[in-house]
Design a protein around this motif. Structure first.
Motif, PDB file in Angstrom:
ATOM      1  N   LEU A  59      33.042  16.669 -14.093  1.00  8.03           N
ATOM      2  CA  LEU A  59      31.932  16.120 -13.302  1.00  8.03           C
ATOM      3  C   LEU A  59      30.645  16.895 -13.554  1.00  8.03           C
ATOM      4  O   LEU A  59      29.578  16.323 -13.751  1.00  8.03           O
ATOM      5  N   LYS A  60      30.747  18.242 -13.542  1.00  4.91           N
ATOM      6  CA  LYS A  60      29.561  19.052 -13.792  1.00  4.91           C
ATOM      7  C   LYS A  60      29.027  18.773 -15.183  1.00  4.91           C
ATOM      8  O   LYS A  60      27.816  18.654 -15.396  1.00  4.91           O
ATOM      9  N   GLY A  61      29.960  18.668 -16.143  1.00  5.74           N
ATOM     10  CA  GLY A  61      29.552  18.393 -17.522  1.00  5.74           C
ATOM     11  C   GLY A  61      28.798  17.075 -17.610  1.00  5.74           C
ATOM     12  O   GLY A  61      27.767  16.977 -18.277  1.00  5.74           O
ATOM     13  N   LEU A  62      29.326  16.063 -16.900  1.00  5.41           N
ATOM     14  CA  LEU A  62      28.646  14.763 -16.877  1.00  5.41           C
ATOM     15  C   LEU A  62      27.236  14.900 -16.326  1.00  5.41           C
ATOM     16  O   LEU A  62      26.282  14.343 -16.873  1.00  5.41           O
ATOM     17  N   SER A  63      27.122  15.671 -15.241  1.00  6.80           N
ATOM     18  CA  SER A  63      25.801  15.864 -14.629  1.00  6.80           C
ATOM     19  C   SER A  63      24.839  16.494 -15.614  1.00  6.80           C
ATOM     20  O   SER A  63      23.704  16.042 -15.776  1.00  6.80           O
ATOM     21  N   LEU A  64      25.307  17.566 -16.264  1.00  7.77           N
ATOM     22  CA  LEU A  64      24.440  18.275 -17.211  1.00  7.77           C
ATOM     23  C   LEU A  64      24.024  17.352 -18.346  1.00  7.77           C
ATOM     24  O   LEU A  64      22.867  17.291 -18.755  1.00  7.77           O
ATOM     25  N   TRP A  65      25.015  16.613 -18.852  1.00  7.32           N
ATOM     26  CA  TRP A  65      24.785  15.726 -19.987  1.00  7.32           C
ATOM     27  C   TRP A  65      23.761  14.657 -19.620  1.00  7.32           C
ATOM     28  O   TRP A  65      22.835  14.360 -20.371  1.00  7.32           O
ATOM     29  N   LEU A  66      23.936  14.108 -18.408  1.00  8.53           N
ATOM     30  CA  LEU A  66      23.012  13.077 -17.944  1.00  8.53           C
ATOM     31  C   LEU A  66      21.598  13.641 -17.854  1.00  8.53           C
ATOM     32  O   LEU A  66      20.624  13.001 -18.266  1.00  8.53           O
ATOM     33  N   ASN A  67      21.498  14.874 -17.328  1.00  4.75           N
ATOM     34  CA  ASN A  67      20.174  15.489 -17.207  1.00  4.75           C
ATOM     35  C   ASN A  67      19.548  15.745 -18.561  1.00  4.75           C
ATOM     36  O   ASN A  67      18.347  15.564 -18.745  1.00  4.75           O
ATOM     37  N   GLU A  68      20.400  16.187 -19.529  1.00  2.00           N
ATOM     38  CA  GLU A  68      19.873  16.417 -20.878  1.00  2.00           C
ATOM     39  C   GLU A  68      19.329  15.117 -21.450  1.00  2.00           C
ATOM     40  O   GLU A  68      18.244  15.085 -22.030  1.00  2.00           O
ATOM     41  N   LEU A  69      20.107  14.043 -21.273  1.00  2.00           N
ATOM     42  CA  LEU A  69      19.662  12.741 -21.787  1.00  2.00           C
ATOM     43  C   LEU A  69      18.360  12.321 -21.117  1.00  2.00           C
ATOM     44  O   LEU A  69      17.446  11.807 -21.757  1.00  2.00           O
ATOM     45  N   LYS A  70      18.287  12.570 -19.795  1.00  2.00           N
ATOM     46  CA  LYS A  70      17.072  12.204 -19.067  1.00  2.00           C
ATOM     47  C   LYS A  70      15.874  12.959 -19.633  1.00  2.00           C
ATOM     48  O   LYS A  70      14.827  12.374 -19.896  1.00  2.00           O
TER      49      LYS A  70
END
Lengths: 396, 323
Positions: free
Chosen positions: A331-342
């Motif tokens: 879940l944390k990884g998803l959050s980080l990844w989403l933020n990077e993409l953003k």
């Protein structure tokens, strides 16, 4: 057999190598954890299995941790939850008593060391606190005893209740403990209320080992002890009595199983593991407050037990690992990844990801994970991923 | 000890307790009906209740952004949001039963309970997900309807707002309607027959699955109505708000006697009054040592004591013990 052994050892080596090469990759770490499961399940000689597991947990994991401290933190958390899941597994899996307030025992253990291992106790007893750090080891026993006693206190009134009512009462009990921790800052300031307690003393680390490693090994040691105790219990008179109660209370009573004593023992045993881990947790965190002991945590531990398989020791270990890793890493990884993409300004089909609502944080969706685990397991595989052997025979 | 003060706030506390109690009674109906028919605690009912509150706020915010909020008469608005909330919550309850409970019918008691807990948590985050994508918000505030906030001075120390009266009237109306449905219609007879003995009812030509769905529909709709009223009365909701009121409403259902409709009503009122008095008087009577924070403990203690000493509740009949 030999070919298989070589393959398994190679898998472990490869996954360790992958983690060392890509210290930031979640996938590599998942592969490493998966290889541990393969080692456990593969048909290889017993000595080799234990040797490989020992190498992985005692040598490779600390080395990985030296590269990347976060992995060691995850491994320590997994260990803590493994012990909790094993404790709850006794109550729910073996004795069939659905406890929805299990985290209360964890809280009792944590607060017992937090209060005496910090200046907090001075409020009540005048002076002389915090206790010397060495007392921590004594308090492992104290936490165990206090939690076991709490377990008996909870068990006494609910003995007469049916399964679903018992579940609700334990839930209420867990909430009562949390509200007390939250509000016992007046008239006498015992728990410091919502602000929590800090700084909590840590035991002196032997040989100057860094604290992250020290807590990892301590948790690992406790988990090994808990697993051994669990295995001995399962095959003893007591374990048999618990399973008899789970299958049919009336029949068990008719065959001479002392219901009251056995149920209380189940609560006390399950609670004691949580109490010990609570003491470790408070020392490890240096700071605790009631927010760590919510109903959500209780359900998380329940999800671990149910995912792995009720009444199954390897199941509890697997469930705790999977759920903790899901929460802490995926879940944390998803959050980080989403933020990077953003931040990179990626667009998908002409929709700029930067426009995604800020409230959308995958890391905060624990409840969804727990909920899905509970529902899907109940519908499709109520016996769990690694069912208890006896249960497996019954369900054929 | 200031007895003047203690007596002075009494009427207001009583009224607050009454409103809270009707709220609990409406939510408790969902628990009690399902338990009466299936002997199973629908743990997800607290989320079904809060979904009603979310539907209400969405409808009102939608009307507000369309500029219709001030133009429409308030009784019409209220009926509109109530119907919308009831429809969505009722449909949700039926869906949950089909997906998560029906496949588990006939399994040991704890299996559907665990599934229901799972659904409860899943729904909390589903609401959160939808609202964070749709409005990018976690907490939602009900738009004010001026007419509902008018207060009548009854005495110097007691005033009552229109919305409080609405809660009481709506709750009484719905409880009466439900009582009439269960006791005076053919459908109600079927519901009672299924609660009594599923096998025999199906032999008599009753479609048991349909009746169980209907039970969930009615219970869910009542929960949804309670959600809308909750939102109108207290104003602020978030996806996790429903849990504690839900648990307390369950306490109310047990207190009155689970499976018993007038019991749910009585239990709700008793619990609401107890809680209002605890919240107001605890800190006054103990000189500030125990504040209003203990009101939740109060409700849970009531639950634990009732379950231990009189599990059949105040009005309940003895339920057959099933292993």
């Amino acid at each position: 057999m030999i070919a298989r052994s070589v393959l398994v050892a190679a898998l472990l080596a490869c996954s360790g190598f992958a983690v060392a090469t890509f210290p930031r990759s979640v996938l590599a770490f998942l592969l490493f954890q998966g290889s541990l499961l393969v080692i456990y399940l593969a048909a290889i000689p017993r000595w080799l299995r234990w040797a490989l597991l020992a190498v992985a947990l005692l040598v490779m994991m600390p080395l990985i941790g030296a590269y990347n401290g976060y992995y060691l933190e995850v491994a320590t958390q997994v260990g803590i939850f493994v012990a909790l899941a094993l404790g709850l597994n006794i109550v729910v899996g073996l004795a069939g008593l659905l406890d929805l307030g299990y985290v209360a025992f964890y809280a009792v253990g944590a607060y017992s060391w937090a209060i005496f291992g910090s200046p907090q106790a001075n409020v009540v007893f005048g002076g002389g606190f915090p206790l010397a750090p060495g007392w921590f080891y004594v308090f492992l026993g104290v936490g165990l005893a206090v939690a076991a006693l709490t377990g008996v206190l909870l068990g006494l009134p609910v003995l007469r209740l049916r399964g679903d009512y018992l579940a609700i009462v334990t839930l209420g009990f867990g909430e009562v403990i949390r509200v007390l921790a939250n509000n016992l800052d007046k008239p006498i300031n015992l728990t410091n209320g919502p602000k929590g307690i800090t700084p909590i003393s840590r035991p002196p680390a032997p040989f100057g080992v860094p604290y992250a490693e020290y807590f990892y090994f301590l948790v690992l040691l406790i988990v090994v002890v808990v697993i051994l105790v669990n295995r001995r219990l399962e095959d003893s008179h007591i374990g048999r009595a618990w399973e008899a109660i789970r299958e049919d209370e009336l029949a068990a009573q008719a065959m001479g199983v002392p219901l009251v004593r056995m149920k209380l023992l189940a609560f006390a045993c399950g609670a004691s593991f949580a109490g010990v881990m609570g003491v470790v947790f408070s020392a490890k965190q240096v700071f605790i407050n009631p927010e760590s002991f919510t109903f959500l945590e209780s359900i998380g531990v329940l999800a671990m037990v149910i995912l792995g398989g009720m009444g199954s020791i390897p199941g509890a270990v697997l469930g705790a690992t999977v759920v903790t890793v899901l929460n802490l890493q995926v879940l944390k990884g998803l959050s980080l990844w989403l933020n990077e993409l953003k931040n990179a300004g990626v667009t998908i089909l002409g929709y700029s990801l930067a426009d995604l609502p800020t409230q959308l944080e995958p890391a905060k969706y624990e409840r969804m994970i727990f909920g899905m685990i509970l529902v899907l397991m109940m519908i499709f595989r109520p016996q769990g991923i690694l069912p208890a052997r006896r249960r497996q025979r019954e369900l054929g | 000890m200031d007895y003047e003060l203690l007596l002075g706030i009494l009427p207001q506390v009583f009224l607050d307790g009454l409103i809270l109690g009707f709220m609990y009674a409406l939510i408790a109906l969902g628990y009690t009906m399902v338990y009466g028919v299936l002997e199973f605690i629908n743990f997800a009912h607290s989320e079904i209740f809060i979904v009603g509150a979310f539907v209400g706020v969405e409808v009102l915010l939608g009307l507000k952004s369309a500029g219709l909020l001030d133009g429409l008469p308030w009784p019409f608005l209220l009926v509109l949001v109530l119907v919308a909330g009831m429809a969505v919550s009722g449909a949700l309850a039926v869906t949950v039963e089909r997906v998560a409970y029906r496949p588990l019918r006939g399994t040991p008691r704890l299996i559907p309970l665990i599934s229901a807990i799972g659904i409860s948590f899943f729904l909390q985050d589903l609401i959160r997900l939808i609202e964070s994508i749709w409005r990018n918000a976690f907490n939602l505030v009900y738009p004010t309807i001026d007419a509902l906030n008018i207060r009548f001075e009854l005495t110097a120390t007691l005033d009552v707002s229109v919305k409080s009266l609405v809660v009481i009237v709506a709750a009484l109306g719905m409880l009466w309607a439900l009582h009439a449905i269960v006791n005076r219609t053919k459908v109600g007879t079927a519901i009672r027959a299924v609660a009594e003995d599923q096998a025999a009812a199906s032999l008599m030509g009753i479609n048991v699955n349909r009746i169980i769905s209907l039970t969930f529909l009615i219970g869910g709709a009542m929960g949804g109505a309670a959600g809308v009223l909750f939102g109108v009365q207290y104003g602020l909701i978030n996806p996790y708000t429903g849990f504690i009121p839900g648990l307390k409403a369950f306490t109310a259902a047990v207190l009155g006697g689970i499976g018993n409709i007038p019991g749910a009503m009585l239990g709700g009122l008793v619990l609401g009054l107890l809680e209002a008095f605890a919240a107001s008087y605890l800190s006054l009577l103990t000189g500030g040592a125990f504040g209003a924070e203990y009101k939740d403990i109060f409700a849970f203690s009531v639950l634990i004591l009732i379950l231990i000493f009189r599990p059949k509740g105040l009005l309940g009949e003895v339920v057959r013990e099933r292993a």
